[in-house]
Design an enzyme around this catalytic site. Structure first.
Site, short mmCIF file in Angstrom:
data_model
loop_
_atom_site.label_atom_id
_atom_site.label_comp_id
_atom_site.label_asym_id
_atom_site.label_seq_id
_atom_site.Cartn_x
_atom_site.Cartn_y
_atom_site.Cartn_z
N LYS A 33 -9.89 -11.74 11.01
CA LYS A 33 -10.32 -12.89 11.82
C LYS A 33 -10.47 -12.50 13.28
O LYS A 33 -11.44 -12.88 13.95
CB LYS A 33 -9.30 -14.03 11.68
CG LYS A 33 -9.32 -14.67 10.30
CD LYS A 33 -8.19 -15.65 10.15
CE LYS A 33 -8.15 -16.20 8.75
NZ LYS A 33 -6.90 -16.89 8.46
N LEU A 69 -1.39 -11.93 3.07
CA LEU A 69 -2.68 -12.57 3.31
C LEU A 69 -2.36 -13.90 3.98
O LEU A 69 -1.33 -14.52 3.66
CB LEU A 69 -3.42 -12.83 1.99
CG LEU A 69 -3.91 -11.60 1.22
CD1 LEU A 69 -4.55 -12.00 -0.10
CD2 LEU A 69 -4.90 -10.79 2.05
N ASP A 70 -3.22 -14.33 4.90
CA ASP A 70 -2.99 -15.63 5.56
C ASP A 70 -2.97 -16.74 4.51
O ASP A 70 -3.53 -16.58 3.42
CB ASP A 70 -4.11 -15.92 6.57
CG ASP A 70 -4.09 -14.93 7.73
OD1 ASP A 70 -3.04 -14.31 7.96
OD2 ASP A 70 -5.14 -14.79 8.38
N ARG A 71 -2.43 -17.88 4.90
CA ARG A 71 -2.31 -18.99 3.94
C ARG A 71 -3.69 -19.41 3.42
O ARG A 71 -3.86 -19.74 2.25
CB ARG A 71 -1.61 -20.18 4.61
CG ARG A 71 -1.25 -21.29 3.65
CD ARG A 71 0.02 -22.00 4.08
NE ARG A 71 -0.15 -22.72 5.33
CZ ARG A 71 -0.52 -23.99 5.41
NH1 ARG A 71 -0.77 -24.69 4.31
NH2 ARG A 71 -0.62 -24.57 6.57
#
Ligand code: URA
Length: 251
Positions: free
Chosen positions: A191, A102-104
């Site tokens: 995104k 998962l992205d930060r």
């Protein structure tokens, strides 16, 4: 793990003795006599007996983390706190890693285990494991967006995504909330999908991965072991099929 390897590992006897025990029908798995030495078994999920001795394997660990924003989905990082840093030292194991990234700035469900096979299986593209996200974007979402996601979003640059399901929860001029179900895991996929329809994701949280849903009672930054029902639901992903090369045969 193979039945014979498990019995050897648990010091039931030498290779030869283990083979003999299996062939002489002294080994049962969930009450059934097993004579196939290389059958895949898991002592965390099945009751394995040799005669009347129960096999208690030193098993893998399986955690569900409610990942907070600001933490990276990596085992180590020179700059940022990692998801592994959130696991209590007493619960850490060699080989512990997050299944997928998962992205930060993304929150929500992250499975963490020391079972390489499970991660490999859950991330195989052809398994089409569904991931559900809760998304907030900075514009009004419309039915046209839902249609575009259903048809398959094309990223700037031409890469096409598989059909995805967008369910709008609320839609306002400068903010909308939705669920998005996708079956792939391209880099920054969610995104980029929204950018392709001209919207910017301002909040992202993963709610589920395959049969595992984020426990709503789990506070952000907290984790717990998967329960027996959740492990049972993951059983199809513990199996390696002939054509699927495994990166790690430890089950
Ligand atoms: N898609 C993204 O863009 N980010 C994530 O963290 C997960 C999926």
């Amino acid at each position: 793990m193979r039945l014979d390897k498990l019995l050897e590992q648990e010091k039931i006897g030498s290779k030869r003795k283990v083979k003999a025990l299996i062939r002489s029908k002294q080994v049962t798995v969930d009450g059934q006599v097993i004579i196939v030495e290389n059958q895949n078994v898991d002592a965390a999920l099945q009751e394995i007996f040799v005669g009347n001795q129960k096999i208690q394997q030193a098993t893998h660990v399986y955690y569900m983390l409610n990942k907070p924003a600001g933490v990276v989905s990596a085992v180590s990082d020179s700059e940022h706190q990692t998801v592994i840093d959130l696991i209590d030292k007493n619960h850490r194991r060699k080989g512990l890693y997050p299944i997928g990234r998962l992205d930060r700035d993304t929150e929500g469900l992250l499975l963490i285990t020391d079972n390489g096979q499970l991660g490999y299986q859950l991330l195989l593209p052809h398994k089409k494991v569904t991931k559900r996200y809760e998304v907030v974007v900075n514009e009004r979402l419309t039915e046209a967006d839902c249609e575009a996601f259903k048809k398959g979003i094309i990223f700037t640059g031409g890469k096409k995504c598989k059909p995805a399901e967008l369910t709008i929860i609320s839609a306002q001029e400068n903010q909308s909330r939705a669920y998005l179900d996708i079956t792939e895991g391209k880099f920054h996929q969610v995104k980029k999908m929204f950018l392709a329809v001209g919207k910017k994701v301002i909040y992202l949280k993963r709610l589920s991965m395959g049969p595992i849903s984020l426990d709503e009672t789990l506070a952000v930054g907290h984790y717990r072991s998967l329960n027996q029902d959740e492990l049972q639901a993951l059983l199809p992903y513990f199996t390696t099929h002939k054509k699927e090369k495994s990166v790690d045969h430890e089950i």
